[in-house]
Write a protein that holds these residues in place. Structure first.
Motif, PDB file in Angstrom:
ATOM      1  N   TYR A 279     -47.444  16.696   8.478  1.00 50.72           N
ATOM      2  CA  TYR A 279     -46.289  17.019   7.528  1.00 50.72           C
ATOM      3  C   TYR A 279     -45.571  15.166   7.042  1.00 50.72           C
ATOM      4  O   TYR A 279     -45.475  14.218   7.721  1.00 50.72           O
ATOM      5  CB  TYR A 279     -44.996  17.359   7.550  1.00 50.72           C
ATOM      6  CG  TYR A 279     -44.799  18.499   6.565  1.00 50.72           C
ATOM      7  CD1 TYR A 279     -44.939  18.831   5.307  1.00 50.72           C
ATOM      8  CD2 TYR A 279     -43.250  18.205   6.750  1.00 50.72           C
ATOM      9  CE1 TYR A 279     -44.294  19.316   4.547  1.00 50.72           C
ATOM     10  CE2 TYR A 279     -42.428  18.726   5.076  1.00 50.72           C
ATOM     11  CZ  TYR A 279     -43.264  19.024   4.466  1.00 50.72           C
ATOM     12  OH  TYR A 279     -41.779  19.197   3.181  1.00 50.72           O
ATOM     13  N   PHE A 280     -45.439  15.434   5.347  1.00 50.15           N
ATOM     14  CA  PHE A 280     -44.612  14.219   4.902  1.00 50.15           C
ATOM     15  C   PHE A 280     -42.899  14.959   4.512  1.00 50.15           C
ATOM     16  O   PHE A 280     -43.695  16.194   4.046  1.00 50.15           O
ATOM     17  CB  PHE A 280     -44.957  13.661   3.833  1.00 50.15           C
ATOM     18  CG  PHE A 280     -46.686  13.059   4.226  1.00 50.15           C
ATOM     19  CD1 PHE A 280     -46.463  11.552   4.079  1.00 50.15           C
ATOM     20  CD2 PHE A 280     -47.765  13.739   4.150  1.00 50.15           C
ATOM     21  CE1 PHE A 280     -48.026  10.909   5.022  1.00 50.15           C
ATOM     22  CE2 PHE A 280     -48.690  13.036   4.866  1.00 50.15           C
ATOM     23  CZ  PHE A 280     -48.748  11.613   4.850  1.00 50.15           C
ATOM     24  N   SER A 281     -42.345  14.129   4.832  1.00 48.68           N
ATOM     25  CA  SER A 281     -40.908  14.648   4.543  1.00 48.68           C
ATOM     26  C   SER A 281     -40.059  13.514   3.906  1.00 48.68           C
ATOM     27  O   SER A 281     -39.302  12.689   4.598  1.00 48.68           O
ATOM     28  CB  SER A 281     -40.202  15.570   5.388  1.00 48.68           C
ATOM     29  OG  SER A 281     -39.345  15.996   4.814  1.00 48.68           O
ATOM     30  N   ARG A 282     -39.064  14.347   3.161  1.00 47.25           N
ATOM     31  CA  ARG A 282     -37.438  12.885   2.637  1.00 47.25           C
ATOM     32  C   ARG A 282     -36.723  13.452   4.340  1.00 47.25           C
ATOM     33  O   ARG A 282     -35.236  12.755   4.121  1.00 47.25           O
ATOM     34  CB  ARG A 282     -36.697  13.475   1.539  1.00 47.25           C
ATOM     35  CG  ARG A 282     -38.155  12.682   0.260  1.00 47.25           C
ATOM     36  CD  ARG A 282     -37.702  13.267  -0.818  1.00 47.25           C
ATOM     37  NE  ARG A 282     -38.398  12.947  -2.005  1.00 47.25           N
ATOM     38  CZ  ARG A 282     -38.899  11.393  -2.114  1.00 47.25           C
ATOM     39  NH1 ARG A 282     -38.378  10.361  -1.947  1.00 47.25           N
ATOM     40  NH2 ARG A 282     -39.888  11.616  -2.741  1.00 47.25           N
TER      41      ARG A 282
ATOM     42  N   PRO B 214     -45.645  24.603  -3.523  1.00 47.07           N
ATOM     43  CA  PRO B 214     -43.987  24.709  -3.655  1.00 47.07           C
ATOM     44  C   PRO B 214     -43.939  23.457  -2.405  1.00 47.07           C
ATOM     45  O   PRO B 214     -42.520  22.599  -3.027  1.00 47.07           O
ATOM     46  CB  PRO B 214     -43.917  25.828  -2.680  1.00 47.07           C
ATOM     47  CG  PRO B 214     -45.206  25.742  -2.489  1.00 47.07           C
ATOM     48  CD  PRO B 214     -46.399  25.799  -2.979  1.00 47.07           C
ATOM     49  N   LEU B 215     -44.469  22.609  -1.890  1.00 50.63           N
ATOM     50  CA  LEU B 215     -43.843  22.101  -0.581  1.00 50.63           C
ATOM     51  C   LEU B 215     -43.879  20.493  -1.470  1.00 50.63           C
ATOM     52  O   LEU B 215     -42.611  19.690  -1.624  1.00 50.63           O
ATOM     53  CB  LEU B 215     -44.945  22.129   0.439  1.00 50.63           C
ATOM     54  CG  LEU B 215     -45.035  22.615   1.342  1.00 50.63           C
ATOM     55  CD1 LEU B 215     -46.218  22.030   2.342  1.00 50.63           C
ATOM     56  CD2 LEU B 215     -43.804  22.639   1.834  1.00 50.63           C
ATOM     57  N   GLU B 216     -44.935  19.866  -2.090  1.00 52.52           N
ATOM     58  CA  GLU B 216     -44.822  19.392  -3.596  1.00 52.52           C
ATOM     59  C   GLU B 216     -43.567  19.907  -4.517  1.00 52.52           C
ATOM     60  O   GLU B 216     -43.291  18.294  -4.415  1.00 52.52           O
ATOM     61  CB  GLU B 216     -46.203  18.944  -4.029  1.00 52.52           C
ATOM     62  CG  GLU B 216     -46.750  17.607  -4.919  1.00 52.52           C
ATOM     63  CD  GLU B 216     -47.593  17.880  -5.862  1.00 52.52           C
ATOM     64  OE1 GLU B 216     -47.368  16.686  -6.698  1.00 52.52           O
ATOM     65  OE2 GLU B 216     -48.399  18.725  -5.585  1.00 52.52           O
TER      66      GLU B 216
ATOM     67  N   SER C 233     -41.353  16.599  -3.739  1.00 58.09           N
ATOM     68  CA  SER C 233     -41.188  15.674  -5.535  1.00 58.09           C
ATOM     69  C   SER C 233     -42.099  14.512  -4.167  1.00 58.09           C
ATOM     70  O   SER C 233     -42.093  13.258  -4.752  1.00 58.09           O
ATOM     71  CB  SER C 233     -40.293  15.036  -5.140  1.00 58.09           C
ATOM     72  OG  SER C 233     -40.546  14.491  -6.195  1.00 58.09           O
ATOM     73  N   LEU C 234     -43.287  14.674  -3.422  1.00 59.62           N
ATOM     74  CA  LEU C 234     -44.122  13.193  -2.656  1.00 59.62           C
ATOM     75  C   LEU C 234     -45.621  13.959  -3.147  1.00 59.62           C
ATOM     76  O   LEU C 234     -46.166  15.581  -2.649  1.00 59.62           O
ATOM     77  CB  LEU C 234     -44.122  14.296  -1.445  1.00 59.62           C
ATOM     78  CG  LEU C 234     -42.584  13.815  -0.580  1.00 59.62           C
ATOM     79  CD1 LEU C 234     -42.216  13.575   0.720  1.00 59.62           C
ATOM     80  CD2 LEU C 234     -42.400  12.512  -1.209  1.00 59.62           C
ATOM     81  N   GLU C 235     -46.853  13.557  -3.577  1.00 56.56           N
ATOM     82  CA  GLU C 235     -47.994  14.239  -4.530  1.00 56.56           C
ATOM     83  C   GLU C 235     -48.697  14.048  -2.999  1.00 56.56           C
ATOM     84  O   GLU C 235     -49.387  15.095  -3.401  1.00 56.56           O
ATOM     85  CB  GLU C 235     -48.417  13.198  -4.738  1.00 56.56           C
ATOM     86  CG  GLU C 235     -49.578  12.419  -5.894  1.00 56.56           C
ATOM     87  CD  GLU C 235     -49.353  11.658  -6.871  1.00 56.56           C
ATOM     88  OE1 GLU C 235     -50.777  10.883  -6.732  1.00 56.56           O
ATOM     89  OE2 GLU C 235     -48.886  10.704  -6.784  1.00 56.56           O
ATOM     90  N   GLN C 236     -48.697  13.204  -2.142  1.00 60.49           N
ATOM     91  CA  GLN C 236     -49.136  13.763  -1.094  1.00 60.49           C
ATOM     92  C   GLN C 236     -49.683  14.609  -0.532  1.00 60.49           C
ATOM     93  O   GLN C 236     -50.875  15.475   0.183  1.00 60.49           O
ATOM     94  CB  GLN C 236     -49.164  12.015   0.072  1.00 60.49           C
ATOM     95  CG  GLN C 236     -47.620  12.259   0.490  1.00 60.49           C
ATOM     96  CD  GLN C 236     -46.735  11.887  -0.074  1.00 60.49           C
ATOM     97  OE1 GLN C 236     -47.049  11.605  -0.909  1.00 60.49           O
ATOM     98  NE2 GLN C 236     -45.903  10.672   1.456  1.00 60.49           N
ATOM     99  N   LEU C 237     -48.507  15.972  -0.485  1.00 57.21           N
ATOM    100  CA  LEU C 237     -48.488  17.142   0.275  1.00 57.21           C
ATOM    101  C   LEU C 237     -49.419  17.581  -0.726  1.00 57.21           C
ATOM    102  O   LEU C 237     -49.511  18.614  -0.263  1.00 57.21           O
ATOM    103  CB  LEU C 237     -46.740  17.423   0.325  1.00 57.21           C
ATOM    104  CG  LEU C 237     -46.212  17.004   0.742  1.00 57.21           C
ATOM    105  CD1 LEU C 237     -44.556  17.576   1.040  1.00 57.21           C
ATOM    106  CD2 LEU C 237     -46.479  17.185   1.988  1.00 57.21           C
TER     107      LEU C 237
ATOM    108  N   ASN D  71     -53.486  21.768   0.074  1.00 58.06           N
ATOM    109  CA  ASN D  71     -54.808  22.294   0.057  1.00 58.06           C
ATOM    110  C   ASN D  71     -56.412  22.200   0.516  1.00 58.06           C
ATOM    111  O   ASN D  71     -57.020  22.396   0.678  1.00 58.06           O
ATOM    112  CB  ASN D  71     -55.375  21.382  -1.181  1.00 58.06           C
ATOM    113  CG  ASN D  71     -54.378  22.698  -3.020  1.00 58.06           C
ATOM    114  OD1 ASN D  71     -55.281  23.092  -2.961  1.00 58.06           O
ATOM    115  ND2 ASN D  71     -53.586  21.281  -3.048  1.00 58.06           N
ATOM    116  N   GLY D  72     -55.306  21.457   2.258  1.00 61.55           N
ATOM    117  CA  GLY D  72     -56.554  21.435   3.553  1.00 61.55           C
ATOM    118  C   GLY D  72     -57.499  20.455   4.267  1.00 61.55           C
ATOM    119  O   GLY D  72     -58.033  20.311   4.323  1.00 61.55           O
ATOM    120  N   TYR D  73     -56.876  19.123   2.851  1.00 58.58           N
ATOM    121  CA  TYR D  73     -57.554  17.752   2.872  1.00 58.58           C
ATOM    122  C   TYR D  73     -56.604  16.897   3.907  1.00 58.58           C
ATOM    123  O   TYR D  73     -55.363  17.237   4.131  1.00 58.58           O
ATOM    124  CB  TYR D  73     -57.271  17.245   1.897  1.00 58.58           C
ATOM    125  CG  TYR D  73     -58.290  17.362   0.586  1.00 58.58           C
ATOM    126  CD1 TYR D  73     -59.735  17.353   1.122  1.00 58.58           C
ATOM    127  CD2 TYR D  73     -57.574  18.697   0.001  1.00 58.58           C
ATOM    128  CE1 TYR D  73     -60.625  17.742  -0.761  1.00 58.58           C
ATOM    129  CE2 TYR D  73     -59.104  19.013  -1.243  1.00 58.58           C
ATOM    130  CZ  TYR D  73     -60.385  18.686  -1.105  1.00 58.58           C
ATOM    131  OH  TYR D  73     -61.268  19.334  -2.297  1.00 58.58           O
TER     132      TYR D  73
END
Length: 254
Positions: A155-158, A205-207, A211-215, A220-222
């Motif tokens: 996961y990526f997060s602010r 919803p996570l993206e 506001s993180l495009e990589q999410l 989508n499972g990549y």
């Protein structure tokens, strides 16, 4: 290892209008960035832009430029158009180099491409570096990433992740000793097959909330593999102060 470097560059910038063409000791910033990228092992360096003036400047300095549509929502969408224009094979690798990073280390470009080559099950490779201060951990503008044991992004997060429950129980902002907190570095290598699919992927919803495009890839499972580096790369140019600093560096070099 074979890859190409693509530099998305568009003139729109709220803080530094016309940023790609701003002068860095006699050459536009995007050209300086292309020169740095050309010092990597990239088989080709391509600037992707929606501005004819940027394309003209790039080509005048001997680099390849592709004109792309002006309505792309993200830089990754622009990359998708580029790989289609270039008719790249699905298993080819593209490294996205931001046009405002004229000091980027060519070795880091090579390293992120090599990381993706070594991880065939991943669609994307990116970078991160250990966080050593609480200010970075709690700064929402510093994106954090948590990974599996074999280096794939969970996961990526602010937000400050992982959350040190016991160390932060008293409400104080501190860096827990030994916490595996990583600051994400926005350099990406992509499989062309992923880039071709990206424009059609639904935004989750996570993206939306982070506001993180990589999410979008994770939702989508990549798989995204993360290269952990020892330190921070040279900062890009976002403000006038950044521009003045980088101009000073190039003036000293010359």
């Amino acid at each position: 290892m074979s890859f190409i470097a693509v530099i998305p560059a568009r003139a729109a910038s709220t803080r530094l209008p016309g940023k790609p063409l701003l002068d860095l000791c006699g050459k536009p910033m995007v050209v300086r960035t292309a020169e740095q990228a050309s010092l990597s092992k990239a088989a080709q360096v391509v600037v992707a832009t929606d501005e004819q003036a940027i394309s003209d400047a790039v080509q005048a300095h001997g680099f390849t430029a592709l004109l792309t549509r002006a309505d792309h929502a993200t830089g990754t969408d622009r990359l998708s158009e580029v790989v289609t224009q270039l008719r790249l094979d699905d298993d080819a690798i593209v490294v996205n180099v931001q046009g405002d990073e004229p000091l980027i280390d060519p070795a880091l470009i090579n390293a992120v491409a090599a990381r993706l080559t070594a991880c065939p099950e991943a669609a994307i490779a990116t970078c991160a570096t250990p966080i050593n201060d609480s200010e970075t951990l709690f700064n929402p503008n510093a994106v954090k990433v948590v990974c599996t044991h074999d280096g794939k992004a969970l996961y990526f997060s602010r937000a400050p992740i992982p959350w040190a429950r016991d160390a932060l129980a008293d409400g104080q902002r501190r860096l827990a000793p030994g916490i595996p907190a990583l600051h994400h570095i926005g350099l990406y290598a992509y499989k062309v097959s992923f880039l071709k699919q990206f424009p059609g992927l639904p935004v989750g919803p996570l993206e939306t909330f982070e506001s993180l495009e990589q999410l979008r890839a994770l939702e989508n499972g990549y798989a995204i593999t993360v290269l952990v580096t020892d330190g921070y790369p040279a900062a890009g140019v976002d403000t006038q102060a950044d521009l003045d600093r980088v101009r000073g560096i190039f003036a000293n070099r010359l």
